[in-house]
Design a protein around this motif. Sequence first.
Motif, PDB file in Angstrom:
ATOM      1  N   ILE A 100     -41.466  89.636  32.106  1.00 14.87           N
ATOM      2  CA  ILE A 100     -40.386  88.659  32.081  1.00 14.87           C
ATOM      3  C   ILE A 100     -39.362  89.010  33.162  1.00 14.87           C
ATOM      4  O   ILE A 100     -38.874  90.143  33.239  1.00 14.87           O
ATOM      5  N   GLU A 101     -39.035  88.012  34.000  1.00 11.80           N
ATOM      6  CA  GLU A 101     -38.095  88.215  35.088  1.00 11.80           C
ATOM      7  C   GLU A 101     -37.037  87.118  35.059  1.00 11.80           C
ATOM      8  O   GLU A 101     -37.299  85.990  34.649  1.00 11.80           O
ATOM      9  N   THR A 102     -35.870  87.431  35.503  1.00  7.75           N
ATOM     10  CA  THR A 102     -34.798  86.449  35.594  1.00  7.75           C
ATOM     11  C   THR A 102     -34.980  85.605  36.849  1.00  7.75           C
ATOM     12  O   THR A 102     -35.750  85.958  37.762  1.00  7.75           O
ATOM     13  N   ASP A 103     -34.270  84.471  36.891  1.00  9.14           N
ATOM     14  CA  ASP A 103     -34.326  83.622  38.087  1.00  9.14           C
ATOM     15  C   ASP A 103     -33.853  84.391  39.318  1.00  9.14           C
ATOM     16  O   ASP A 103     -34.390  84.214  40.422  1.00  9.14           O
ATOM     17  N   TYR A 104     -32.865  85.204  39.115  1.00  8.05           N
ATOM     18  CA  TYR A 104     -32.319  85.997  40.227  1.00  8.05           C
ATOM     19  C   TYR A 104     -33.404  86.904  40.814  1.00  8.05           C
ATOM     20  O   TYR A 104     -33.588  86.972  42.049  1.00  8.05           O
ATOM     21  N   GLU A 105     -34.127  87.611  39.943  1.00  5.79           N
ATOM     22  CA  GLU A 105     -35.176  88.528  40.409  1.00  5.79           C
ATOM     23  C   GLU A 105     -36.301  87.773  41.109  1.00  5.79           C
ATOM     24  O   GLU A 105     -36.849  88.234  42.118  1.00  5.79           O
ATOM     25  N   ILE A 106     -36.627  86.607  40.558  1.00  6.79           N
ATOM     26  CA  ILE A 106     -37.697  85.816  41.182  1.00  6.79           C
ATOM     27  C   ILE A 106     -37.277  85.346  42.568  1.00  6.79           C
ATOM     28  O   ILE A 106     -38.061  85.394  43.532  1.00  6.79           O
ATOM     29  N   MET A 107     -36.026  84.887  42.691  1.00  6.49           N
ATOM     30  CA  MET A 107     -35.557  84.420  43.999  1.00  6.49           C
ATOM     31  C   MET A 107     -35.517  85.558  45.012  1.00  6.49           C
ATOM     32  O   MET A 107     -35.797  85.349  46.204  1.00  6.49           O
ATOM     33  N   SER A 111     -37.758  87.611  49.962  1.00  3.38           N
ATOM     34  CA  SER A 111     -38.403  88.725  50.673  1.00  3.38           C
ATOM     35  C   SER A 111     -39.740  88.309  51.255  1.00  3.38           C
ATOM     36  O   SER A 111     -40.077  88.675  52.400  1.00  3.38           O
ATOM     37  N   LYS A 112     -40.479  87.527  50.482  1.00  7.61           N
ATOM     38  CA  LYS A 112     -41.785  87.074  50.990  1.00  7.61           C
ATOM     39  C   LYS A 112     -41.607  86.137  52.172  1.00  7.61           C
ATOM     40  O   LYS A 112     -42.361  86.199  53.162  1.00  7.61           O
ATOM     41  N   PHE A 113     -40.598  85.254  52.085  1.00 13.68           N
ATOM     42  CA  PHE A 113     -40.370  84.318  53.196  1.00 13.68           C
ATOM     43  C   PHE A 113     -39.911  85.054  54.457  1.00 13.68           C
ATOM     44  O   PHE A 113     -40.296  84.692  55.579  1.00 13.68           O
ATOM     45  N   ASP A 137     -48.896  80.268  55.196  1.00 10.47           N
ATOM     46  CA  ASP A 137     -49.075  79.636  53.875  1.00 10.47           C
ATOM     47  C   ASP A 137     -48.229  80.331  52.819  1.00 10.47           C
ATOM     48  O   ASP A 137     -47.660  79.676  51.931  1.00 10.47           O
ATOM     49  N   GLU A 138     -48.137  81.664  52.910  1.00 12.97           N
ATOM     50  CA  GLU A 138     -47.330  82.408  51.937  1.00 12.97           C
ATOM     51  C   GLU A 138     -45.839  82.083  52.099  1.00 12.97           C
ATOM     52  O   GLU A 138     -45.110  81.946  51.105  1.00 12.97           O
ATOM     53  N   LYS A 139     -45.386  81.916  53.326  1.00 16.85           N
ATOM     54  CA  LYS A 139     -43.984  81.559  53.548  1.00 16.85           C
ATOM     55  C   LYS A 139     -43.686  80.146  53.044  1.00 16.85           C
ATOM     56  O   LYS A 139     -42.635  79.902  52.433  1.00 16.85           O
ATOM     57  N   VAL A 140     -44.612  79.238  53.302  1.00 15.08           N
ATOM     58  CA  VAL A 140     -44.434  77.857  52.818  1.00 15.08           C
ATOM     59  C   VAL A 140     -44.418  77.833  51.291  1.00 15.08           C
ATOM     60  O   VAL A 140     -43.598  77.133  50.671  1.00 15.08           O
ATOM     61  N   ALA A 141     -45.299  78.614  50.677  1.00 12.55           N
ATOM     62  CA  ALA A 141     -45.342  78.672  49.206  1.00 12.55           C
ATOM     63  C   ALA A 141     -44.055  79.255  48.646  1.00 12.55           C
ATOM     64  O   ALA A 141     -43.538  78.790  47.611  1.00 12.55           O
ATOM     65  N   ALA A 142     -43.497  80.251  49.335  1.00 15.73           N
ATOM     66  CA  ALA A 142     -42.231  80.845  48.886  1.00 15.73           C
ATOM     67  C   ALA A 142     -41.101  79.816  48.954  1.00 15.73           C
ATOM     68  O   ALA A 142     -40.275  79.711  48.033  1.00 15.73           O
ATOM     69  N   LEU A 143     -41.050  79.026  50.024  1.00 14.48           N
ATOM     70  CA  LEU A 143     -40.027  77.982  50.153  1.00 14.48           C
ATOM     71  C   LEU A 143     -40.209  76.896  49.098  1.00 14.48           C
ATOM     72  O   LEU A 143     -39.227  76.377  48.533  1.00 14.48           O
ATOM     73  N   TYR A 144     -41.445  76.567  48.833  1.00 13.60           N
ATOM     74  CA  TYR A 144     -41.736  75.537  47.820  1.00 13.60           C
ATOM     75  C   TYR A 144     -41.219  75.973  46.444  1.00 13.60           C
ATOM     76  O   TYR A 144     -40.611  75.176  45.712  1.00 13.60           O
ATOM     77  N   ASP A 145     -41.419  77.221  46.089  1.00 14.46           N
ATOM     78  CA  ASP A 145     -40.933  77.728  44.802  1.00 14.46           C
ATOM     79  C   ASP A 145     -39.412  77.866  44.793  1.00 14.46           C
ATOM     80  O   ASP A 145     -38.766  77.622  43.767  1.00 14.46           O
ATOM     81  N   LEU A 146     -38.831  78.243  45.917  1.00  9.91           N
ATOM     82  CA  LEU A 146     -37.381  78.383  45.993  1.00  9.91           C
ATOM     83  C   LEU A 146     -36.685  77.039  45.751  1.00  9.91           C
ATOM     84  O   LEU A 146     -35.619  76.988  45.125  1.00  9.91           O
ATOM     85  N   GLU A 147     -37.260  75.968  46.234  1.00  8.93           N
ATOM     86  CA  GLU A 147     -36.642  74.646  46.052  1.00  8.93           C
ATOM     87  C   GLU A 147     -36.462  74.318  44.574  1.00  8.93           C
ATOM     88  O   GLU A 147     -35.463  73.705  44.181  1.00  8.93           O
TER      89      GLU A 147
END
Length: 461
Positions: free
Chosen positions: A180-187, A192-194, A202-212
């Motif tokens: 279990i992780e908080t939104d802060y930890e996930i962001m 970091s991945k981006f 593809d990994e950077k695009v996926a990171a941006l997609y989740d950040l949105e």
Amino acid sequence: MSPWAGLLSSTSRVSLLLLLGSVLLSCSSLGQRVPEFALTKIEESDIKDDSGKELGTEDDADPEDLEVFYPTDQWQTLRPGQAVPAGSHVRLNLQTGEREAKFPDREYGEGDTREERRRKRLGKVDLDANSFTSEELKKALAKMKESEKAERKAREEEVRKKFRPIEQLKEEFEKLNMKIETDYEIMVKLISKFNSSASTLDEKVAALYDLEYYVHQVDNAKDFLSMGGLRLVIEGLNSSEASLKEHAAFVLGAALSSNPKVQIEAIEGGALQKLLVILATEQPLAVRKKALFALSSMLRHFPYAQQQFLKLGGLQVLRSLFRQKGMEPLHVRVVTLLYDLIMEKMLLEDSQHGEQMEEKIQQYQQVRLVPAVVEQGWCALVPNLLAMPEHDTREKVLKLVGVLVAFCREHYRGDPALGATLSLLRSEYEELAAQEQREGDKDGYFRELLGSINTIIQELR
């Protein structure tokens, strides 16, 4: 004593003896006439004629000479003079006028014994105690227990297939609790991945997609700002990769929405200039869509950004989109943005004024959006979009034209094409509104569009 007297006394004694014998014979005869059957009561009216005299019928006959009626389960006609056994049902048939009799209704037949009636009530049950031996009963009970065990095992197996064991669930819950992780930890991980040079495109695009998804929330957007994510996303607008540029603009627009703190940081970080560059240069339609979304999020309810937008030539950039082919989907978005910005200022000026509102009104007074719209030819440009067939597009264009009428009246009155277009639209929507009314929708969508058209026509007269 004289001899006559003795003779008289002898004669008297003989007479008395004869009289006594007669009485005894009469009593004996009466005793023999006791009836053997209980007969029905004969009504008095049945033994009298019309004159009221008693009839000397066979009812006066000796009961031994009466004909006996033998009832059955069916109604049978009674003949005159028949003796009816006690307990029989007797009725008068109103159709034939004759009396009928039968046995009374019984649940069981007359010949049913107590045992037979018991068997009928219980059904086909073997009541013989000697039908089964003790061994047979033991075997039957053992089989019943075995079948119950088999059924129980089958049910348990079915439950096992549907549900997981409690031990497995406990293990999985423990694993989940560890992850279990908080939104802060996930962001933090996504940023970091981006930002990592080791990450693929593809990994950077996926990171941006989740950040949105996360930065839509106001608090998450503020955390995103404190982490340095906003700066990285603004830098991503300069990327040579179209997919990175598109998703960076998407994240930026989500973070800017109704978030003044992020809006201030974004405009200070140069986001406005970068978004205008994307819109002014040749870019794929998907990239320009996201850039226009981010620009709209930055300008709404932020008069300082609107002022900077006009200074940087933002209206000219948006107008250039109408001259480029393939940008038609952006036209309605631009019209909607201009309408929202103009109405935002007008509603604020019409609202009640307080100390804070006075300050905000002063900021909006420095934004001369409407004069810039009139000067740069938007009065002629916007009505051309009424030729588009979509009702939704016409609705948004009519709203902006209705707002601009007060500032573009002379131009609109001298535009015969606009007058012809409005007349055609009024005829079309009159029919559609009438159809709506026939269907029971008195305040329907087309009626509202018709009202907007009639208002504009009225203003131009």
